[in-house]
Write an enzyme that holds these catalytic residues in place. Sequence first.
Site, PDB file in Angstrom:
ATOM      1  N   ASN A   1       0.829  -1.201   0.000  1.00 43.11           N
ATOM      2  CA  ASN A   1       0.000   0.000   0.000  1.00 43.11           C
ATOM      3  C   ASN A   1       0.866   1.253   0.000  1.00 43.11           C
ATOM      4  O   ASN A   1       2.063   1.205   0.301  1.00 43.11           O
ATOM      5  CB  ASN A   1      -0.895   0.027   1.246  1.00 43.11           C
ATOM      6  CG  ASN A   1      -2.033  -0.955   1.166  1.00 43.11           C
ATOM      7  OD1 ASN A   1      -2.701  -1.067   0.136  1.00 43.11           O
ATOM      8  ND2 ASN A   1      -2.261  -1.687   2.248  1.00 43.11           N
ATOM      9  N   HIS A   2       0.250   2.369  -0.293  1.00 43.84           N
ATOM     10  CA  HIS A   2       0.908   3.650  -0.035  1.00 43.84           C
ATOM     11  C   HIS A   2       0.957   3.850   1.485  1.00 43.84           C
ATOM     12  O   HIS A   2       0.034   3.438   2.206  1.00 43.84           O
ATOM     13  CB  HIS A   2       0.124   4.792  -0.682  1.00 43.84           C
ATOM     14  CG  HIS A   2       0.212   4.815  -2.181  1.00 43.84           C
ATOM     15  ND1 HIS A   2       0.926   5.759  -2.864  1.00 43.84           N
ATOM     16  CD2 HIS A   2      -0.317   3.985  -3.122  1.00 43.84           C
ATOM     17  CE1 HIS A   2       0.831   5.529  -4.163  1.00 43.84           C
ATOM     18  NE2 HIS A   2       0.075   4.452  -4.343  1.00 43.84           N
ATOM     19  N   PRO A   3       2.004   4.493   1.987  1.00 40.44           N
ATOM     20  CA  PRO A   3       2.148   4.665   3.443  1.00 40.44           C
ATOM     21  C   PRO A   3       1.271   5.805   3.975  1.00 40.44           C
ATOM     22  O   PRO A   3       1.720   6.926   4.198  1.00 40.44           O
ATOM     23  CB  PRO A   3       3.649   4.988   3.590  1.00 40.44           C
ATOM     24  CG  PRO A   3       4.009   5.671   2.314  1.00 40.44           C
ATOM     25  CD  PRO A   3       3.177   5.021   1.242  1.00 40.44           C
ATOM     26  N   TYR A   4       0.009   5.481   4.205  1.00 40.95           N
ATOM     27  CA  TYR A   4      -0.960   6.513   4.592  1.00 40.95           C
ATOM     28  C   TYR A   4      -0.693   7.104   5.971  1.00 40.95           C
ATOM     29  O   TYR A   4      -1.212   8.166   6.319  1.00 40.95           O
ATOM     30  CB  TYR A   4      -2.381   5.951   4.530  1.00 40.95           C
ATOM     31  CG  TYR A   4      -2.613   4.747   5.412  1.00 40.95           C
ATOM     32  CD1 TYR A   4      -2.910   4.883   6.754  1.00 40.95           C
ATOM     33  CD2 TYR A   4      -2.535   3.468   4.876  1.00 40.95           C
ATOM     34  CE1 TYR A   4      -3.129   3.768   7.556  1.00 40.95           C
ATOM     35  CE2 TYR A   4      -2.740   2.345   5.663  1.00 40.95           C
ATOM     36  CZ  TYR A   4      -3.030   2.506   7.003  1.00 40.95           C
ATOM     37  OH  TYR A   4      -3.220   1.394   7.802  1.00 40.95           O
TER      38      TYR A   4
END
Length: 266
Positions: free
Chosen positions: A123-126
């Site tokens: 995932n994108h590092p939210y």
Amino acid sequence: MNHMETMESKNSKANPDLECAERISFATLDNEDGLRRSSRAQVLARACGALRKKNRRLLSIAARMEGGSFFSYTLRQVLLRRHGVYAGAYSYGAWTEPGAFPAGVVIGRYVSIAANVKVFLRNHPYERLSMHPFFYNNALGFVKEDTIETGSLWIGHDSWIGESAIITPGCSRIGIGSVVGAGAVVTRDVPDFAMVGGNPAKVIKYRFEEPERTRILESRWWEHTVEALMPYLAEFTAPFVQIGSNHPLLTGAFRSSLGISEKGHA
């Protein structure tokens, strides 16, 4: 027991933090029973590297020389070495397109994967100030090494993934004999023989009762070539409920004839 089974055992622990390179570094197709090889197809595969603009066409021709994607050793060899995707014998579908699946995906035997299936292993590092890949993807030149981890995915033998399903990083294992409905968004592991669907995907039902699921897993019928299973074609084409526990592929006699002990080990 082939190398696909070794990978199954490792992945059954569902470790999503396993690095992709480690995930498949030990993989080999040499013991994958049921694949076909052609020396001419191997020549075409080598040409794919030099003629990149035509490599997909050449790879498609090479696969046809070996009976198509169901059987092609060369197709699998190219995808394993150049794209980090392992696929067992007789499996077909979206994975056959180079680059369609990310490195770190391992596909079992007899797997059916429909068109437009997407797999994401990170995932994108939210939780960070920015989620932009400049700050986590070293391929873009701003960070020396990736700053987020990439997971892995093991897709079990004889499973079926419907069209446009999305497999997210929360899922590291799609169970043996399971069904992922068309358009499903899979966010967690799918149990063996479960039928899942929806967004997020949830278990709708199981294909078989628990005692039957155990016996099927013990049979390990998928380890064998389609030719070895042909004497049981009538049973393969009949609804399981009509035969149930008397199914010849689940009997001790069948397992013994194929060199499998009552405990299910080759």
